[in-house]
Design a protein around this motif. Structure first.
Motif, short mmCIF file in Angstrom:
data_model
loop_
_atom_site.label_atom_id
_atom_site.label_comp_id
_atom_site.label_asym_id
_atom_site.label_seq_id
_atom_site.Cartn_x
_atom_site.Cartn_y
_atom_site.Cartn_z
N LYS A 165 0.95 -1.06 0.23
CA LYS A 165 0.21 -0.10 -0.03
C LYS A 165 0.80 1.05 -0.05
CE LYS A 165 -3.52 2.13 2.77
NZ LYS A 165 -4.14 2.92 1.59
N ASP A 166 0.68 2.18 -0.79
CA ASP A 166 1.30 3.32 -0.69
C ASP A 166 0.56 4.54 -0.34
OD1 ASP A 166 0.11 4.37 -3.09
OD2 ASP A 166 2.01 4.88 -3.98
N TYR A 167 1.50 5.40 0.06
CA TYR A 167 0.82 6.73 0.63
C TYR A 167 1.17 7.91 -0.07
CZ TYR A 167 -0.64 3.79 4.65
OH TYR A 167 -0.98 2.94 5.14
N LYS A 168 0.02 8.48 -1.06
CA LYS A 168 0.24 9.42 -2.01
C LYS A 168 0.37 10.87 -1.62
CE LYS A 168 -0.82 6.77 -6.29
NZ LYS A 168 -1.81 5.88 -6.00
N ARG A 169 -0.31 11.12 -0.64
CA ARG A 169 -0.57 12.70 -0.38
C ARG A 169 0.77 13.18 0.44
NH1 ARG A 169 -5.63 14.99 -1.60
NH2 ARG A 169 -6.76 13.35 -2.20
N THR A 218 1.64 13.21 -4.50
CA THR A 218 3.03 13.07 -4.76
C THR A 218 3.15 11.93 -5.71
OG1 THR A 218 3.54 11.90 -2.79
CG2 THR A 218 3.46 14.02 -2.74
N GLY A 219 4.53 11.50 -6.07
CA GLY A 219 4.79 10.07 -6.47
C GLY A 219 4.86 8.96 -5.40
N GLY A 220 4.44 9.29 -4.14
CA GLY A 220 4.37 8.51 -3.11
C GLY A 220 5.37 8.64 -2.00
N ILE A 255 3.37 -6.48 -14.02
CA ILE A 255 2.02 -5.86 -14.22
C ILE A 255 1.76 -5.52 -12.68
CG2 ILE A 255 -0.22 -6.07 -14.72
CD1 ILE A 255 0.12 -8.40 -16.09
N PHE A 256 1.72 -4.15 -12.65
CA PHE A 256 1.24 -3.47 -11.09
C PHE A 256 -0.47 -3.25 -11.40
CE2 PHE A 256 2.37 0.72 -8.92
CZ PHE A 256 1.06 0.94 -8.35
N ILE A 257 -0.97 -3.91 -10.41
CA ILE A 257 -2.41 -4.08 -10.34
C ILE A 257 -2.87 -2.97 -9.28
CG2 ILE A 257 -4.49 -5.26 -9.96
CD1 ILE A 257 -3.09 -7.53 -11.35
N TYR A 268 -3.71 -0.28 -14.26
CA TYR A 268 -2.83 -1.31 -14.51
C TYR A 268 -1.59 -0.34 -14.64
CZ TYR A 268 -5.45 -5.34 -16.17
OH TYR A 268 -6.43 -6.38 -16.29
N ASN A 269 -0.36 -0.66 -14.24
CA ASN A 269 1.02 0.01 -14.67
C ASN A 269 1.92 -1.15 -15.04
OD1 ASN A 269 0.03 2.59 -13.68
ND2 ASN A 269 0.68 1.82 -11.56
N CYS A 270 2.56 -0.91 -16.15
CA CYS A 270 3.35 -1.85 -16.82
C CYS A 270 4.89 -1.96 -16.13
CB CYS A 270 3.43 -1.66 -18.22
SG CYS A 270 4.34 0.01 -18.61
N ARG A 271 4.91 -1.87 -15.03
CA ARG A 271 6.08 -1.81 -13.94
C ARG A 271 5.72 -1.93 -12.72
NH1 ARG A 271 4.88 2.79 -11.47
NH2 ARG A 271 3.22 4.05 -12.51
N MET A 272 6.83 -1.85 -11.95
CA MET A 272 6.72 -1.98 -10.40
C MET A 272 6.49 -0.62 -10.03
SD MET A 272 6.76 -4.88 -9.09
CE MET A 272 7.35 -4.56 -7.41
N GLY A 273 6.04 -0.44 -8.73
CA GLY A 273 5.60 0.57 -8.18
C GLY A 273 6.84 1.44 -7.39
N ASP A 274 6.53 2.71 -7.19
CA ASP A 274 7.77 3.34 -6.46
C ASP A 274 7.21 4.46 -5.68
OD1 ASP A 274 9.96 4.57 -5.31
OD2 ASP A 274 10.90 5.07 -7.26
N PRO A 275 6.86 4.02 -4.26
CA PRO A 275 8.02 3.36 -3.40
C PRO A 275 7.54 2.19 -2.89
CG PRO A 275 6.62 4.77 -2.05
CD PRO A 275 6.05 4.87 -3.42
N GLU A 276 6.65 1.39 -3.56
CA GLU A 276 6.26 0.14 -3.25
C GLU A 276 7.22 -0.93 -3.32
OE1 GLU A 276 4.49 2.07 -5.21
OE2 GLU A 276 2.43 1.57 -5.22
N THR A 277 8.24 -1.04 -4.47
CA THR A 277 9.21 -1.87 -4.70
C THR A 277 10.18 -1.65 -3.45
OG1 THR A 277 8.95 -1.21 -7.12
CG2 THR A 277 11.04 -2.35 -6.49
N1 GLY Z 1 3.42 4.42 -6.42
C1 GLY Z 1 2.59 4.55 -7.25
C2 GLY Z 1 3.49 4.31 -8.62
O1 GLY Z 1 4.55 3.93 -8.79
O2 GLY Z 1 2.73 4.53 -9.69
#
Ligand code: GLY
Ligand code: AMP
Length: 425
Positions: free
Chosen positions: A217-221, A231-233, A274-276, A290-299
């Motif tokens: 889970k990411d925190y975006k604000r 933000t980006g996370g 695949i980022f769901i 969907y994102n076609c990559r890993m998340g940041d900062p989830e990775t």
């Molecule tokens: N943390 C969300 C993203 O990577 O798109």
């Protein structure tokens, strides 16, 4: 073997950290990397969208595998570029070709894909400048708030959540007729708002087999209590306590399997992550994106929980036998606190000296927006500067440790949220 990672953020630092531990990885390169990735390999001064420069770097360094971090080179076709080049075509690229990357590159494509494969998602319709009147007529039919999404990549800024009908009308007009987000908003997806709690599930696939990686889970604000600008996370945790076995089973049956099968049926090759992005609506998963990559900062929270050699997983993707690899996950909990530059996500301070990193002993310090000055002085260069990740037996300890370790680091304007993950305790 020699591996090249494309990218320069915290996600790529976490990949580099993980890959550098593999006995199978002889030489690791990161292009362009950041002020911290030199600990794990060699930074190459090549941009992620400079395909010719990447080709020269791959040939010069005898690269055997390329892992693509961010979406932009994928959407622009870096994988297709390799396949079309006689000297590169046998070098595996982890990350989909252009067609598969459309799952992220076009919200309209991804919504239609979800609809074709009966994947649960918010009700939506897509409009263009020519169908603006139909779009305006559609707005009052889906209830408030109304979600407007620029079709193309808009650096995470293309989604608007409109609280009133009037606001939605003005924004739709602005996006379609005034190109508010440039070409990205020449098409706009108008979508019903989903009420629930967000989380992300990550899948690695060779196009046929798949492995479900840890959820996060990411925190975006920017602000505490999840307030203020997007933000980006600002942080992440893994696993997500409410994503229990029953919920994840639903995700697999209703979303992951139809996605992999849908790609196969439509002859869309897909080798990569695949980022769901999901909403948990009263225990049922609904797709957000969907994102076609890993998340940041989830990775940064996901990588420390993978005990398997990442090279084996990536080779399984490259060779199409991912089913023959075993994915072993840690039962521990990871928490990541992102330290950002003063002013971020608006205009922010740069080139500030960073001190105290050496005082952090119990957490990983993944560099993101950092660079080196006079060879070894670490300075800030980006908005998201560092990601501090702690892996502990429970969420509380992981959060406390990551937060305490972030406090050991200093630079002018330094800011981080002290409430990451506390809503989940
Ligand atoms: N943390 C969300 C993203 O990577 O798109
Ligand atoms: P996206 O760029 O699709 O990730 O959207 C950005 C953010 O907007 C998501 O992470 C959600 O927080 C929010 N969002 C997008 N679509 C919806 C929706 N249909 N309902 C509620 N929130 C949404």
């Amino acid at each position: 073997m020699n591996i090249l990672i494309l990218g320069s953020g915290g996600r790529e630092s976490a990949f580099a950290w993980k890959l550098s531990q593999s006995p199978k990885c002889q030489n690791l390169f990161i292009a362009p990397g950041n002020g911290g990735t030199g600990q794990y390999g060699t930074n190459l001064n090549v941009g992620v969208n400079d395909f010719e420069g990447i080709k020269q770097a791959v040939l010069a360094n005898n690269i055997n595998l390329v892992l693509v971090g961010p979406e932009e080179p994928l959407v622009r076709g870096v994988h297709d570029f390799f396949l079309a080049d006689a000297e590169l075509k046998n070098i595996p690229v982890i990350g989909p070709q252009k067609q598969g990357a459309q799952l992220e590159g076009s919200k309209d494509f991804s919504k239609q894909f979800m609809a074709r494969h009966n994947i649960p998602a918010a009700k939506s319709e897509t409009f263009t400048r020519e169908t603006l009147q139909e779009g305006l007529a559609y707005l009052p039919t889906i209830g408030l708030p109304i979600v407007l999404k620029a079709d193309g990549l808009a650096a995470g800024k293309g989604v608007l959540i409109c609280l009133t009908l009037q606001e939605a009308e003005l924004e739709l007009i602005d996006m379609l007729t005034n190109a508010k987000f440039g070409a990205a908003s020449s098409k706009v997806v108008v979508e019903q708002f989903l009420q629930g709690i967000e989380l992300s599930v990550f899948v690695l696939t060779d196009g046929n087999n798949y492995k479900i990686l840890p959820s996060a889970k990411d925190y975006k604000r920017i602000g505490e209590g999840d307030t203020g600008l997007n933000t980006g996370g600002m942080g992440s945790v893994s696993p997500v306590p409410f994503a229990n076995e029953e919920f994840l089973n639903k995700v697999e049956q209703r979303i992951i399997i139809p996605t992999i099968e849908g790609l196969k049926q439509e002859n869309i090759p897909y080798k990569g992550f695949i980022f769901i992005g999901l909403m948990n609506c009263n225990g049922d998963p609904y797709m957000i994106e969907y994102n076609c990559r890993m998340g940041d900062p989830e990775t940064e929270s996901v990588m420390p929980r993978i005990e398997t050699d990442l090279v084996d997983l990536l080779l399984g993707v490259a060779e199409g036998n991912l089913n023959e690899t075993e994915l072993v996950l840690s039962n521990k909990v990871a928490a990541t606190v992102v330290m950002v530059a003063g002013g971020y996500p608006g205009e922010y301070l740069k080139n500030k000296a960073i001190t105290g990193i050496e005082n952090v002993r119990e957490s990983h310090v993944f560099h993101a927006g950092t660079g080196l000055h006079n060879i070894d002085e670490v300075i800030t260069t980006g908005g998201r500067v560092l990601a501090i990740t702690s892996l502990q037996d429970n969420l509380f300890d992981a959060l406390q440790q990551a937060t305490a370790d972030a406090s050991r680091i200093y630079y002018d304007g330094m800011y981080f949220r002290k409430d990451i993950g506390f809503d989940l305790l």
